[in-house]
Design a protein around this motif. Structure first.
Motif, PDB file in Angstrom:
ATOM      1  N   ARG A 117      10.034  -4.929   2.139  1.00  0.00           N
ATOM      2  CA  ARG A 117       9.013  -3.835   1.785  1.00  0.00           C
ATOM      3  C   ARG A 117       8.643  -2.449   1.619  1.00  0.00           C
ATOM      4  NH1 ARG A 117       7.251  -8.116   5.435  1.00  0.00           N
ATOM      5  NH2 ARG A 117       8.007  -6.991   7.184  1.00  0.00           N
TER       6      ARG A 117
ATOM      7  N   TYR B 228       9.749  -1.662  -2.408  1.00  0.00           N
ATOM      8  CA  TYR B 228       8.025  -1.875  -3.017  1.00  0.00           C
ATOM      9  C   TYR B 228       7.299  -0.997  -2.854  1.00  0.00           C
ATOM     10  CZ  TYR B 228       4.095  -3.908  -5.005  1.00  0.00           C
ATOM     11  OH  TYR B 228       3.164  -4.144  -6.322  1.00  0.00           O
TER      12      TYR B 228
ATOM     13  N   HIS C  79       8.550  -4.860  -8.395  1.00  0.00           N
ATOM     14  CA  HIS C  79       9.595  -5.416  -7.112  1.00  0.00           C
ATOM     15  C   HIS C  79      11.212  -5.628  -7.700  1.00  0.00           C
ATOM     16  CE1 HIS C  79       6.143  -7.591  -4.903  1.00  0.00           C
ATOM     17  NE2 HIS C  79       5.697  -7.466  -6.037  1.00  0.00           N
TER      18      HIS C  79
ATOM     19  N   TYR D 255       1.272   2.853   5.766  1.00  0.00           N
ATOM     20  CA  TYR D 255       1.415   1.465   5.951  1.00  0.00           C
ATOM     21  C   TYR D 255       2.373   1.802   7.328  1.00  0.00           C
ATOM     22  CZ  TYR D 255       2.522  -2.879   4.506  1.00  0.00           C
ATOM     23  OH  TYR D 255       2.764  -3.867   3.944  1.00  0.00           O
ATOM     24  N   GLU D 256       3.750   2.102   7.276  1.00  0.00           N
ATOM     25  CA  GLU D 256       4.443   1.743   8.669  1.00  0.00           C
ATOM     26  C   GLU D 256       4.223   2.307   9.389  1.00  0.00           C
ATOM     27  OE1 GLU D 256       7.489  -0.283   8.296  1.00  0.00           O
ATOM     28  OE2 GLU D 256       7.226  -0.865   6.288  1.00  0.00           O
TER      29      GLU D 256
END
Length: 164
Positions: free
Chosen positions: A19, A22, A28, A123-124
């Motif tokens: 993830r 990506y 991908h 995001y993280e």
């Protein structure tokens, strides 16, 4: 501290690493290649990595490096041809999906390190110190990269609104 088994660690963390890759690569196939390259490099040094580093940070940094190296090799060896094929975006009726795509298209315009810093922060949800370890820089550099990325995105959005 006992060294975790490499296979067990990859089984537990593989999906999260993919993830992350990506989000950094936006593709991908490139994400899978970057994770594979990073894990291949980490396998032979696994005991040493676990002893002296946080394996998660080490592998994430390796993923970022693998993607950057891939692009460096690409631009050194190949000359891109003019894009003559018309872009045929598949329209998606869902507004949320369109906004999601627009955000990632904007992020794609950022340099790799800025994009990685933004992904890790927003995001993280990692703090500056952890991002600094992953990107092998100081927390101040992380803040600077994120600041520059956001300024660039604001400028791009401002230009788009003037055109539209």
């Amino acid at each position: 501290m006992e060294t975790p088994d490499f296979d067990d660690w990859v089984t537990q963390r593989g999906a999260a690493l993919l993830r992350f890759a990506y989000l950094v690569t936006r593709d991908h196939s490139r994400a899978e290649e970057a994770v594979q390259d990073a894990l291949i490099a980490a396998y032979s040094r696994w005991t040493r990595i676990c002893r002296t580093h946080d394996p998660e940070a080490y592998v994430r940094r390796s993923i970022v490096n693998a993607d950057i190296s891939r692009w460096r090799r690409f631009f050194r060896r190949e000359t891109p041809a003019a894009d003559t094929a018309p872009v045929d975006p598949a329209p998606d009726p869902a507004v949320a999906q369109a906004e999601h795509d627009a955000v990632w298209a904007l992020c794609a315009t950022l340099p790799a390190k800025q994009r990685a810093a933004v992904v890790l922060r927003y995001y993280e949800d990692l703090p500056d110190a952890e991002i600094a370890v992953i990107l092998e820089c100081s927390p101040a550099t992380v803040r600077s990269q994120i600041h520059r990325a956001l300024a660039s995105l604001r400028t791009t959005l401002g230009t788009e609104e003037v055109k539209g």
